[in-house]
Every structure is written in C-alpha cells, then in structure tokens.
Design an enzyme around this catalytic site. Structure first.
Site: not given
Ligand code: NBG
Length: 807
Positions: A550, A656, A544-545, A364, A652
């Site tokens: 980002k 949405k 988002k985080r 990921h 993701t």
């Molecule tokens: C996150 C990515 C996102 C991705 C999600 C689900 C981690 C390590 N990765 O871009 O930063 O959409 O995983 O795949 O949290």
C-alpha cells in the site's frame, strides 16, 4: 387471544414512533431493563436504554422479513465471512430508521448529549480491513434491497487488537468490546451445533465414519441488520464457542482448579481473537479450527433451516446460495459434501454436484503470500475426513480436466485453499475490473483455462447510508438541497449534481461543508493528540491496513521531501498540508511496524520544527477503526490510493473518499481505475507505473538502485533517514529499512517516487484555487454513484446468486 393477534397488538404499540412514545420507551428500559432511576443513570445506562429502545423498532421489520422470506419460498443468500467489521451500530440504526431527530429531542430534554451516547458504544472490531468492512456493507445493502440473507461469522470476544503507540512503536492490547453487555445481540441457546475435530475415520460396514476426539459447541448470537428506512432486516448470526463438557467437578473438588477449568478455557479459545498469531504450529492449528468452526456451524444451520421447509435435498441449490468471502470458509466445499453424504446419506456424485451448485467464492487478493495453504499433515490431523474428501475432489478435478499437477489442489504436501474454493464453486469473482482481469491472466490463469466463464467480476461498493448520510451530515444536506431527497438508496442520482457545476452557491456549499468537517476534525485532533491544525490547510489522508504494497512508505518519503524543501525556503509559496496516517500492522509483520515507527518519528520531528510551523503537520492517531474512518473521511481533501499497480484488489476506502468529495492521488490499481473513469480523468491525480509496466520493471534486477541514483530528492531522503535525522536517540534505527529500499524495494517505491513527487506538486497547485478545487470535488461526488454497495449486491443477485428482492 391467538399468538398472531397478540403479536400484531404488541407490534402496534411498538410501532409508535412519536417522541412521546420514545420518551416512555427509554424511561421503561432505564427502569426495568437496567434497574436505574434517572438521577443515578450513567452514560452507559442511557446508551443501553436508547439502544434497546431503538432495537425494539427493528424487531417488527425483522420478523416481517422472516415471515415474507418463508412465505416466498425463494432462495436465500448465506454470506460466510471470518470478518464483519460492523463498527458502531446505534447511530447507523437510528439513521436507517429515521429516528435521529426524535431521539435527539428526547435526550436534549433529559440533558443528555446524543453525541456522547453514540460515542460511548464500543466499536465492534470483528475484522481487519476492507474485506471485513465489505461484508458489513453488503449486509446493510442486502437489507436495503430486501434480499433475504444471513451473514455468518464468529463472535470474537476480543476481535482485532487495540493499537497503542509507545515511543512511536505499535503495541498491541486486547480489545474488550464485550466487556459490557452487547445490546444488539440475541443469544439463541437453542441454536447450537456440535463441531468435531481430530480423531480418525473408521470403516463401519463399508461406510466411512468420522470418530472425532474433540468437540465444541457453536452457539448462535443473532443481530438484526436493518436497511434503509427500516423496511427490511436480515440477520447477522455470529458463533460463539462453548465447551461440550462442563468443568470437571471431581478435579475442582480435589482442589485442582486450573485443571478443572481447562476444557472450558480451551473451547472458548476458538472464538477469542481474530487472527491468532499463526507463526507457531499451535497458532496455525487454532486458525484452521476457527475456519472450520465457522464453516461447519453455518452449514449445519443452513441444512437445518432447509430441511425444516423441504425434504428433497436436490432442491438445495434452488433455495440456498452460499458465498465464501475469500478462502477462509473454503472448507465449505468438503464440509457440505461430508454433511450430505455422512449425515444425510447421499451418494458421492450427488453430494458433490449439489455442493458445487450452492457455492461461490470471492477472491480478494492476488498477493501469493496471502493465498492460504495448509499442510496436509495439519489438515489431516485436525480434519481427517475432510482430507479424504479433498483428495477425492482433487483426483476428480485432475482426471476430468486432464490438468497438470501444478493445477491440483494438493501440491507438495500443501492444500491450496484458493484452488479448492475455485474447483468447488459455481462462480468465482474478483472485486474490481482490473483485479478480475489479473486473476484470469496470473494467479488463476490455469484454472480459468480449465473452467472458462467461471470467473466473473463484481466491483466492490460501500453503503452510502453509513459512509455519506451518517458520517457526513453537512454534505448530505447540501446534496438533498441541491438534487432533492432519495439519493441514499439510489446513488446514481448523484450524477444530477453535474448539472449544478456552474452554480457558485452549490460549489460554495460543498466547500463550506468540507470546511465544517475539517474544523471538527481539527478540534478532535487538538483534544486527542495536542496538535493544533489549520483547517484551511489541505488535509491529505492515508488510512488503511499497514502493508508494504500500500506504500505508506512512499507517502512518508514525500513528507520528508516536502519538509526539507520548506526548510530550504521557508518563505516560499507553499500550500499548507496536514498529512494524516491511520492503520494497524499485523503483530508479526516487522517491516510494516518499522514504517509505523518511522511515520511517528518523522511526525515528531516535523511537528516540533518551528521553521515549518503550520505549513506541514503529520498526524497519526492510534487505533484506526470504523469510527475513526467516519470522522476522517468527511474532512479529507486528498485521498491517498498509492499502491503498486496490480497489488490492490480493489480498495473501498478510495470509494468512500470520492463520495465525500475528496480528490484522489492514485495509481492505476484496483478500483482506482474505475473511479477515474467515473469521475473523469481530469478530476483525478494519476501517477506511477501501470500494472504491466510494474511487471516489466521487476525484470530489471537493480530497479531500486537505478531509480534512486536517478533521483536527487530520493537520495537526500534516504540519506537523512540513514543518518538518524528522525531518530537522534538511536541513529541506526532505520539502517535496515534504508538498505532494503536500495537493494530490494519489493513494491517499487523508488521507481514510482519521482512521478509521485511531481503529481503532488500538481495537487498543491490545484488547491491554491479553492473554487476550482470545489468544482473538482463536485465532479468526484457526482461520479461516485456507481460505488454504492447496492449496485454491487444487485450484481451478485443477478449474476451469482440468482435471487430476487422481496420488497
Ligand atoms: C482486501 C483487498 C482490498 C479489497 C478488500 C475487499 C484482503 C485479503 N483483501 O483491495 O486488499 O478492497 O479485500 O474486497 O483483505
């Protein structure tokens, strides 16, 4: 009466889904489960009674799914994930079971608000961001598709922290979602496994035998996860840690209560929080133990289930597909080998071959700092037997592929979990087309050469049930009215909306649904934060985080530029905007926390500036979570997906938003690339460097200084921040941040700034023509069908798991 007959009779009663039956059911639970009569029932009592009543209706499909799964003797999927960001359950379950109207009627009759009941449920924060939410969407899609599956995770007592802002700074507080009984879980005291740690490996008659010095129990807590229209339910099995020794009565009796309670407290530590701070050695050890705890308990459970049906372990790969969600459960490789060899007597080669056939790994992230490593010292101490197995796997990997030492699993006294997962998996997948390509070209280039065709792509998706039907009833009605029912589990049908583009009524209806959601959000923001919003302004949202890649910072810089431009010409023809931010920073991530502080400082300054008034507002509600996302996304006009190209694996949230008719301003990163392809380039606001331009840009050693020197707006912004314009009480607060932007800027905020600013001006322009904007929104919705997690799961079933739907 036979047990089956009794079951069938019981189920007939339980299956009565009329309003009357539901009223009786709620009253029964209120009375007999909660011990309350109606006049004294609190909101909590009502919520529990409603939850139990809805849960009752999941039991039958849940049992039926288990029955069918055993009968079919097919393959099951086991999804191992350290995170499941499930959010609230009641509303989702009611929607999937088609019970919304009935429950609402019943509660209306009792003078109770269904919305209040739903909002009373704590938001289960057993995850951090996209990775955990993806796991939750996948479970729901697997149930919708009748794909037999079990999700395995940890039942964190406190989950991710609760975020508060104090003086604009993030402060972390423990989350207490389990303070009250959790109505969706079933405790399974009989499903309990011993998890060993530490000790040493002894040679007993030529057989290596692990003699652990610590043990805890993993106890199962099951939650049914019901799919669309209640036809199938899979299980989410979460492990809680419990002591193998009860408390020390001798010490207790001698008055040493603390020492007496120590074993219990230590054991429970394992399932207390998600992401213990791992900057200390004990924090690292705890995290490693959590990963092993999840992995070992799940694999023991998988083998137990398999052996209850079959006795030939050679059959395991035909019946069991295990997905490792990121490297967190990567110990599954050595653990499965260990169980097959040490407990079931298989030879090394056989055990290893079977293990690899069962295992798959999803990557990921490409960020090097996010790819897990453990020191051989720590791993060898906590899991001495696994260290031996890892070394042998590594030796064979290096020997058979004749690779260089840099491609080994153990390098410079570190165990590289990405490499371990890769070597021990049959399939390795990325989560968007671009990410998969970059995996092959960069981080996993070497391994891809050694194991060609192992890497494949499965672009992420999200469940349209929660993220459209449940969270956006207004738009959902427009969709059903326009293209007819049934799009919820066949999302490609959204493309039929395209044929209605020329229909003014449909465009207006889409606009009206959005406005309704914006009014609702404005009311909420007014009540929560005391900020009054104009629902006709553009709602521009980045949730988002908090992470530098980002680039929330890019967005704040643009906010400052906008503010300053409005101040210079308050009578100008401005498009009013509301900038919304949401997200948490990891507790030890200083730079991300500083950006949070800056956003809050900028918000305070702008929101109190009478010159800008309604033309610009900045809103940052604390403690962003799934429920907040459900509120914000349907009310969004503009979705900010502005990461440095090549850094966001997929995203993701971006999907949405698109589904809910927001337009995207974004870079060519992660799944943005595919979103743009599906909705059409004309309907997407693209800016910034591509992933390969980013790579070239990094070669320019003073890229930031050059970019800033060439951009007057950016210089002005940095100057204002440096002078303490947003932190008059502490003028030097952002000296470090400004300095880092000039001199380091690791995510190229400066280099993309002008392009972003220009693109935002195009967005303003497009928004001035509402009908045109609604057309763009319609095209985004129509193009979003591909991003259903049903499509993703079908891809996993066909390409990775080789499993069949049992519907
Ligand atoms: C996150 C990515 C996102 C991705 C999600 C689900 C981690 C390590 N990765 O871009 O930063 O959409 O995983 O795949 O949290």
């Amino acid at each position: 009466m036979t047990a089956t007959k009794q079951g069938i009779l019981l189920m007939d009663v339980m299956n009565d889904q009329s309003a009357d039956a539901f009223r009786v059911r709620i009253t029964k639970h209120l009375t007999f489960t909660l011990g309350k009569d109606k006049p004294h029932a609190s909101l909590y009592d009502w919520r529990m009674a409603v939850s139990y009543s809805v849960r009752d209706l999941i039991i039958e499909p849940w049992f039926a799914a288990t029955r069918k799964t055993y009968e079919a003797q097919g393959k099951r999927v086991y999804y191992l994930s350290l995170e499941f960001l499930i959010g609230r359950i009641l509303g989702d379950a009611m929607m999937n079971l088609g019970l919304f109207d009935i429950v609402k009627d019943v509660l209306d009759g009792e003078g109770i608000s269904l919305a209040d009941v739903i909002a009373d449920e704590p938001d289960a924060a057993l995850g951090n961001g996209g990775l955990g939410r993806l796991a939750a969407c996948f479970l729901e899609s697997m149930s919708t598709l009748a794909c037999p599956a079990v999700g395995y995770g940890i039942r964190y007592e406190h989950g991710l922290f609760r975020q508060r802002f104090e003086g604009g700074r993030q402060v972390e507080h423990p989350e207490d979602w389990l303070n009250q009984p959790h109505p969706w879980e079933f405790v399974r005291p009989e499903a309990r496994y011993t998890i060993p740690f530490k000790g040493h490996v002894a040679d007993v008659d030529g057989k290596l035998t692990w003699r652990p010095s610590e043990t805890v129990y993993a106890r199962a807590y099951d939650m049914p996860v019901v799919g669309w229209q209640g036809k199938w339910a899979n299980t989410l099995r979460l492990w809680g840690a419990h002591p193998t020794e009860l408390f020390d009565l001798e010490r207790f009796n001698s008055g040493d209560y603390t020492a007496a309670a120590t074993p219990e407290a230590l054991a429970r530590t394992l399932s207390r929080v998600l992401y213990p701070d791992d900057t200390t050695d004990s924090g690292k050890e705890l995290r490693l133990k959590q990963e092993y705890f999840l992995t070992s308990a799940s694999l023991q459970d998988i083998l137990r289930r398999f052996l209850s049906e079959y006795d030939d372990l050679e059959l395991l790969p035909a019946k069991v597909a295990i997905q490792m969600n990121d490297t967190h459960p990567a110990l599954a490789g050595p653990e499965l080998i260990r169980l097959l060899m040490d407990q079931h007597g298989l030879a090394w080669d056989v055990a290893k071959r079977i293990s690899v056939k069962c295992l798959n790994y999803t990557n990921h992230t490409l960020l090097p700092e996010a790819l897990e490593t453990w020191s051989t010292w720590l791993l060898g101490r906590v899991l001495p037997r696994h260290m031996q197995i890892i070394e042998r796997v590594d030796q064979e990997h290096q020997l058979t592929t004749k690779c260089s030492a840099e491609l080994g699993i153990v390098r410079q006294d570190q165990v590289h979990m990405g490499t371990l997962a890769f070597v021990m998996a049959t399939n390795v997948n990325g989560v968007s087309a671009l990410h998969t390509q970059l995996m092959k070209e960069t981080v996993f280039a070497g391994l891809n050469g050694l194991y060609p065709a192992r890497i494949l792509n499965q672009t992420n998706g999200v469940t349209p049930r929660r993220w459209l039907r449940l969270s956006n009833p207004s738009l959902s009605s427009v969709l059903t009215d326009t293209i007819g029912a049934g799009w919820e589990n066949d999302l490609d049908r959204l493309s039929e909306l395209g044929a209605h583009e020329a229909n003014q009524d449909v465009r207006d209806a889409i606009g009206a649904a959005k406005r309704k959601n914006k009014v609702a959000l404005s009311n909420w923001v007014g009540a929560q934060l005391g900020i009054s919003l104009n629902p006709d302004a553009m709602f521009d949202v980045q949730i988002k985080r908090m992470h530098e890649y980002k680039r929330q910072l890019l967005n704040v810089f643009e906010t400052i530029a906008r503010w300053s431009a409005i101040r210079a010409n308050p009578q100008g023809n401005w498009t009013p905007r509301v900038k919304v931010f949401g997200g948490k920073a990891a507790p030890g991530y200083f730079a991300a926390k500083e950006i949070i502080h800056l956003i809050n400082d900028v918000a305070k300054t702008i929101n109190n500036d009478p010159v800008v008034g309604d033309l610009l507002k900045v809103v940052y509600p604390a403690n962003y979570n799934v429920s907040m996302a459900e509120r914000l996304i349907p009310a969004t006009d503009l979705s900010e997906q502005i990461s440095t190209a090549g850094k966001e694996a997929s995203g993701t949230g971006n999907m949405k938003f698109t589904m809910n008719g927001a337009l995207t301003i974004g870079t060519l990163d992660g799944a943005n690339v595919e979103i743009r392809e599906h909705v059409g380039a004309k309907n997407f606001f693209l800016f910034g460097m591509t992933a390969s331009q980013v790579q070239e840009r990094y070669l320019v050693h003073d890229h930031a200084r050059q970019a800033i020197s060439a951009s007057q707006p950016l210089q002005d912004i940095l100057q204002m921040i440096a002078e303490g314009r947003f932190s008059p009480e502490d003028k030097g607060r952002y000296g470090g941040l400004v300095d880092a932007t000039w001199n380091h800027d690791p995510f190229l905020v400066a280099s993309d700034f002008d392009s972003y600013l220009a693109c935002q001006a195009d967005v303003d322009q497009a928004f001035t023509d509402k009908d045109h904007w609604n057309t763009l929104a319609l095209r985004n919705i129509a193009g979003s069908g591909f991003f259903s997690s049903d499509r993703t799961i079908k891809g996993y079933m066909a390409d990775i798991w080789d499993t069949k739907s049992l519907s």
